[in-house]
Design a protein around this motif. Sequence first.
Motif, mmCIF file in Angstrom:
data_model
loop_
_atom_site.group_PDB
_atom_site.id
_atom_site.type_symbol
_atom_site.label_atom_id
_atom_site.label_comp_id
_atom_site.label_asym_id
_atom_site.label_seq_id
_atom_site.Cartn_x
_atom_site.Cartn_y
_atom_site.Cartn_z
ATOM 1 N N VAL A 88 44.621 42.886 35.465
ATOM 2 C CA VAL A 88 43.235 43.021 35.904
ATOM 3 C C VAL A 88 42.847 41.817 36.748
ATOM 4 O O VAL A 88 43.407 40.727 36.596
ATOM 5 C CB VAL A 88 42.260 43.165 34.708
ATOM 6 N N LYS A 89 41.907 42.029 37.622
ATOM 7 C CA LYS A 89 41.424 40.957 38.476
ATOM 8 C C LYS A 89 40.272 40.235 37.772
ATOM 9 O O LYS A 89 39.346 40.884 37.281
ATOM 10 C CB LYS A 89 40.947 41.546 39.793
ATOM 11 N N HIS A 90 40.331 38.917 37.706
ATOM 12 C CA HIS A 90 39.276 38.137 37.068
ATOM 13 C C HIS A 90 38.001 38.252 37.888
ATOM 14 O O HIS A 90 38.026 38.121 39.121
ATOM 15 C CB HIS A 90 39.702 36.666 36.951
ATOM 16 N N PRO A 91 36.851 38.536 37.238
ATOM 17 C CA PRO A 91 35.615 38.787 38.000
ATOM 18 C C PRO A 91 35.089 37.592 38.801
ATOM 19 O O PRO A 91 34.476 37.773 39.846
ATOM 20 C CB PRO A 91 34.614 39.193 36.919
ATOM 21 N N ILE A 92 35.356 36.372 38.335
ATOM 22 C CA ILE A 92 34.834 35.195 39.034
ATOM 23 C C ILE A 92 35.888 34.558 39.939
ATOM 24 O O ILE A 92 35.627 34.264 41.104
ATOM 25 C CB ILE A 92 34.314 34.150 38.019
ATOM 26 N N TYR A 93 37.093 34.366 39.406
ATOM 27 C CA TYR A 93 38.113 33.621 40.133
ATOM 28 C C TYR A 93 38.989 34.482 41.033
ATOM 29 O O TYR A 93 39.827 33.945 41.768
ATOM 30 C CB TYR A 93 38.983 32.841 39.141
ATOM 31 N N ASP A 94 38.835 35.804 41.000
ATOM 32 C CA ASP A 94 39.605 36.732 41.825
ATOM 33 C C ASP A 94 41.118 36.539 41.692
ATOM 34 O O ASP A 94 41.869 36.731 42.647
ATOM 35 C CB ASP A 94 39.214 36.615 43.300
ATOM 36 N N LYS A 95 41.554 36.150 40.509
ATOM 37 C CA LYS A 95 42.978 35.991 40.249
ATOM 38 C C LYS A 95 43.429 37.127 39.341
ATOM 39 O O LYS A 95 42.679 37.593 38.494
ATOM 40 C CB LYS A 95 43.222 34.646 39.572
ATOM 41 N N ILE A 96 44.660 37.591 39.529
ATOM 42 C CA ILE A 96 45.206 38.650 38.683
ATOM 43 C C ILE A 96 45.611 38.039 37.345
ATOM 44 O O ILE A 96 46.377 37.077 37.292
ATOM 45 C CB ILE A 96 46.431 39.319 39.353
ATOM 46 N N VAL A 97 45.100 38.604 36.265
ATOM 47 C CA VAL A 97 45.375 38.127 34.910
ATOM 48 C C VAL A 97 46.029 39.261 34.125
ATOM 49 O O VAL A 97 45.641 40.423 34.267
ATOM 50 C CB VAL A 97 44.056 37.707 34.209
ATOM 51 N N ILE A 98 47.020 38.919 33.300
ATOM 52 C CA ILE A 98 47.681 39.927 32.466
ATOM 53 C C ILE A 98 47.017 39.942 31.096
ATOM 54 O O ILE A 98 46.971 38.931 30.408
ATOM 55 C CB ILE A 98 49.183 39.636 32.326
ATOM 56 N N LYS A 99 46.473 41.099 30.728
ATOM 57 C CA LYS A 99 45.878 41.286 29.410
ATOM 58 C C LYS A 99 46.799 42.207 28.623
ATOM 59 O O LYS A 99 47.426 43.098 29.183
ATOM 60 C CB LYS A 99 44.490 41.902 29.519
ATOM 61 N N SER A 100 46.862 41.992 27.315
ATOM 62 C CA SER A 100 47.772 42.799 26.505
ATOM 63 C C SER A 100 47.100 43.259 25.221
ATOM 64 O O SER A 100 46.163 42.634 24.743
ATOM 65 C CB SER A 100 49.038 42.011 26.178
ATOM 66 N N SER A 101 47.592 44.374 24.689
ATOM 67 C CA SER A 101 47.120 44.919 23.424
ATOM 68 C C SER A 101 48.321 45.443 22.657
ATOM 69 O O SER A 101 49.270 45.956 23.243
ATOM 70 C CB SER A 101 46.143 46.071 23.650
#
Length: 89
Positions: free
Chosen positions: A33-46
Amino acid sequence: MTEAKKSLKRTLIGKVVSDKREKTVTVLVERRVKHPIYDKIVIKSSKYHAHDEKGEYKMGDTVEIEESRPLSKTKNWVATRLVQKAALV
């Protein structure tokens, strides 16, 4: 009717991180997902607990899981198919 009905259940693809319990595998699903403020792609996991009736999926396998009725307190997904077998080291 020769057409197959499309399932309305959600499906996810993830990696098996634990197969220690009987008839249950723990699947780690990662999404980018793209971070809303920093516009960096972040990997989230569940992590999801999925039902594995035959005990055929092992640690490291990539599997597809499908939403189902609650099978236990934490388990309401079913492992449906093997996408990729774990690589032997």
